[in-house]
Structure formats: C-alpha cells, structure tokens
Enzyme design. Structure first.
Site, PDB file in Angstrom:
ATOM      1  N   ASP A 103      28.695  28.659  50.497  1.00  0.00           N
ATOM      2  CA  ASP A 103      29.418  28.817  49.232  1.00  0.00           C
ATOM      3  C   ASP A 103      30.782  29.436  49.517  1.00  0.00           C
ATOM      4  O   ASP A 103      30.876  30.496  50.129  1.00  0.00           O
ATOM      5  CB  ASP A 103      28.607  29.723  48.295  1.00  0.00           C
ATOM      6  CG  ASP A 103      29.123  29.709  46.871  1.00  0.00           C
ATOM      7  OD1 ASP A 103      30.091  28.978  46.591  1.00  0.00           O
ATOM      8  OD2 ASP A 103      28.551  30.431  46.032  1.00  0.00           O
ATOM      9  N   ASP A 108      32.876  23.327  45.957  1.00  0.00           N
ATOM     10  CA  ASP A 108      32.985  24.382  46.968  1.00  0.00           C
ATOM     11  C   ASP A 108      31.637  24.920  47.430  1.00  0.00           C
ATOM     12  O   ASP A 108      31.564  26.022  47.961  1.00  0.00           O
ATOM     13  CB  ASP A 108      33.821  25.537  46.408  1.00  0.00           C
ATOM     14  CG  ASP A 108      33.198  26.160  45.165  1.00  0.00           C
ATOM     15  OD1 ASP A 108      32.385  25.489  44.511  1.00  0.00           O
ATOM     16  OD2 ASP A 108      33.526  27.313  44.855  1.00  0.00           O
ATOM     17  N   GLU A 109      30.588  24.124  47.292  1.00  0.00           N
ATOM     18  CA  GLU A 109      29.250  24.637  47.589  1.00  0.00           C
ATOM     19  C   GLU A 109      28.373  23.488  48.079  1.00  0.00           C
ATOM     20  O   GLU A 109      28.417  22.384  47.542  1.00  0.00           O
ATOM     21  CB  GLU A 109      28.665  25.256  46.320  1.00  0.00           C
ATOM     22  CG  GLU A 109      27.401  26.028  46.489  1.00  0.00           C
ATOM     23  CD  GLU A 109      26.990  26.701  45.183  1.00  0.00           C
ATOM     24  OE1 GLU A 109      25.992  27.441  45.201  1.00  0.00           O
ATOM     25  OE2 GLU A 109      27.657  26.482  44.143  1.00  0.00           O
TER      26      GLU A 109
END
Length: 435
Positions: free
Chosen positions: A60, A153-154
């Site tokens: 993350d 973003d993960e």
C-alpha cells in the site's frame, strides 16, 4: 484450510538456533544479532519467527496522491497537504502531517480546513497518479505474475515459489521493492507479509507509513483475539452494533464459535465471519482482477432531457452491468456515471459505495443520485454506468451487513437471474423497467 503450518527456516551457520530470522530493510543483511545492522548501521531491522516462510504480501502506497505532490514540490515536505476540491468538496487524500490534525479521506473540505487551516490544498491530478501507480505495479509484476490490484496505489502479491528465481526469500525481495519504489518513483510504500490476504491486509495497516509488518500463521488467532470486531474488513458500525448486542465485541469471541453456532446466530454469513476472526482466508491472488472497470452504455435514438426517462434506461443498464460483474466474479466498489450531451460534451461522475455490491439496487441508487444532479435541462444523447474500483464478488453483499437488507437483495437478484436463465430474459422484470 486457510493456511498450513509453516515450514521452519533452518538457522544459518551465523544464526544460533532459537533466534528468529531477521533482515535489515536497508541493505538485506540477514544475520542481525542486535538492534543495529552490522553492515550499514541501520536500525530498520525486521525480525520474525516465520519471516522466511511467508509469501503473501499486501503493498500500500503511503498517502499516495499527497506523496506524489510533495515529491514534485519539495517545498511542501514539512507542510500539511490535502488533496481535494473546494470548500464544498471532500478530501481525497491527506498527508500524514494533516492526518495528525484529524483530517482523513472523505471528510468534507470545510471540516478539514477547520482542523488544519494552514494546509496546502491541491486539486487531484488523476492522470499523474494513475501513471505513477502503473510504474509501481510494473515493478511488482517484474517480481511475480501473481499481482492483484486493489486500487491505483494498492495491490496484493503472491511470491510463492519465487525464492529460487530471486535467490532470496519473499521478505528480502519485498524490502528491495520498497527501496526501488523510493529511489525510482520518489514515494514510500508499506508492506504487510502473512500467510493469506486477510492477514496481509491487517498487517499493512499496523505499520504505516514506510512500514513492514509481519503476521505469522502460528500467532494469527492469538494476535487477533483481543482486537475489536471492527478490525475485520466488512464489519462496519451497523454490524459492530449487531455483534455487540449479541455480546460479541472482540474477535476472540467470534473465533470461538463453530460453524453451526455461527450460522445460528448470524445467518449464512456467520461461519465466514467466525473463520475470518481466526485469521482464516482461502482467497487466491488472481492477476486477472487487474481489470480496471466494468461498464455498459447506450446511445439514444433521440436526445433525452427528463429525469424519469433517464432513470428507466439507467436501471436497465444497471441490471446489465451486474450480469457482467457476476460473469467476471467481480463486484462494484464504486459507481461511475457517464453522460454525453447533444453537443458531444462528456460528463463523468463517480462515487464510492459503502460496501462492495453486485446487485442492482445499491448500485442504481448511487448512480441515480449522481444523475439527479446532472438533469438541469441539458439534452443527452448517451448514458452509461460503470463499476470502479472493483472488488472480489465473494466480498460483496452477503458479507455487507451495514445494510440489513443487502443479503435479501442479493438472494432476490440471484433468484430472478435463475428464472431468467430458465424461462428467458423477460420472465421476471422490475416495475421500473416498464416505465
């Protein structure tokens, strides 16, 4: 079984038996007898009994949008930064300095600015964030093909069987990844390493920013037992209240239930809830989940201005969208509404759902609210609806107890679809489809 007993790492010649494996996150040194790395002097030492036996990681990025903006504007490094719209908008992301003031995602901007009046507010630049997110994803995919995106973003990674290829266990490979992202992209990531996806997600949230947390199979149940039930993904305020009224406030209490007792108390979702409270999760990491969105649209034979007529078309598209989601074993984590005006101007609006869903009602209600704000006399020639971000279908509706009617809606939809498969698409229709 959600996970098997770990294969014990053999102590190296330099590591006495009984001392857990360790790595220096800054130089990969694997024999660190003290709190400081003897090779590089770093104190970022990761030590855990199962460190070299685990291969599922949740990665993350830390306050991603804000971190990208701070990278591009170094003068903001020590300033609180909020990514969002005007005073009537909401916070998309806040940097960690702003978070210490109480600012968080989805907070109304006027509240965020009241808590942090000296914040620098920047409008989101999604094209830039998507570009940087893809760069990081490509770094992950260079390490393993089993990368399942959760958002820009993960992502979740499965590094099983890659030790021979990389000549290092997954923990070391992940530490290298974190350094590569910092060096080449200029932002930081946090990592959770565990035997399964659930525990990896819980782990990554325990050590942010720039963190690396490990939860092993042997310790999972004991570690989770004293935690509040709200630690589990999918247990929101409504479900927590329901559990509390039944006397369950800690995960250890849920974990003690066998499948039959859990089903008796909480219905068909009960056994899964109890299993997750024990840290059990059998979901694989599926790279095909990297699908960015699922959508459907239609162009009208004539331009349409009226809300009621647009709503009827939107409902039929929503049902079609849900069938596409089911076919891909996906659920909607958010809704995107697309409109094209008679002059070919494109309008897109989006909203996150409280919980993932693949039944029409909650998806339609979210889209209808977006649509109502756009019906202002403008003539439209096209309407579309999409699901973005996406979630695993197994995480949708039946486990979403914040809305008590969600499981019933899911069952009704499934029953209607079975009848349509048997007797044809027109066998069962909703009243709003006939307007």
């Amino acid at each position: 079984m959600a996970f098997s007993a770990p294969v014990q790492s053999q102590p190296s010649a330099d590591r006495p038996a009984g001392r857990p494996p360790a790595i220096c996150r800054d130089c990969d040194e694997q024999e660190v007898p003290a709190a400081t790395c003897p090779r590089c002097g770093s104190r970022r030492i990761l030590r855990h009994a199962e460190l070299f036996d685990l291969s599922i990681a949740h990665v993350d990025c830390d306050a991603f949008y804000a971190s990208v903006e701070k990278r591009d504007r170094p003068e903001l490094a020590a300033r609180p930064v909020i990514i969002g719209g005007g005073r009537r908008g909401v916070v998309s992301t806040a940097c960690y300095i702003a978070r210490t003031r109480g600012v968080h995602s989805a907070m109304p901007m006027f509240k965020a600015l009241a808590l942090c009046p000296d914040a620098v507010v920047i409008k989101p630049d999604m094209a830039k964030y998507v570009h940087e997110g893809r760069r990081i994803r490509e770094m992950m995919q260079a390490l393993t093909p089993l990368v399942q995106a959760q958002s820009i973003d993960e992502a979740v990674m499965d590094l099983s069987g890659t030790a021979a290829l990389h000549r290092a266990p997954p923990a070391v490979v992940l530490a290298r990844l974190a350094r590569q992202v910092e060096r080449e992209v200029g932002v930081t990531i946090s990592i959770g390493l565990a035997p399964n996806r659930l525990l990896a997600k819980i782990a990554v949230d325990r050590d942010k920013p720039r963190g690396f947390a490990v939860i092993g199979a042997a310790e999972a149940a004991g570690l989770l037992a004293p935690e509040p039930v709200t630690l589990l993904p999918g247990v929101g305020p409504a479900m927590a209240k329901r559990l509390s009224s039944a006397g369950f406030t800690r995960l250890g209490q849920l974990a003690a239930l066998d499948a039959r007792d859990a089903a008796r108390r909480f219905g068909e979702e009960g056994p899964g809830l109890a299993a997750r409270a024990r840290g059990e999760d059998s979901r694989p990491v599926r790279p095909e989940r990297d699908t960015k969105s699922v959508s459907t649209e239609t162009t009208f034979e004539r331009d349409i201005r009226g809300l009621e007529e647009l709503e009827t078309i939107l409902w039929n598209l929503t049902e079609k969208l849900c069938r596409r989601l089911a076919g891909k074993e996906l659920a909607a984590g958010g809704v995107v509404l697309k409109l094209k005006t008679a002059s070919f101007a494109l309008r897109t609006r989006n909203v996150r759902l409280p919980h993932p869903s693949l039944v029409p009602e909650p998806i339609f209600e979210a889209a209808r609210a977006l649509l109502a704000r756009e019906v202002d006399g403008t003539a439209y020639r096209l309407i579309g609806i999409g699901a973005q971000p996406l979630a695993d279908a197994r995480d949708a509706d039946a486990l979403d107890l914040a809305d008590p009617d969600a499981p019933r809606q899911a069952k009704r939809w499934q029953a209607m679809e079975k009848l349509r498969e048997k007797f044809g698409a027109g066998a069962v229709v909703k009243g709003r489809s006939l307007k």
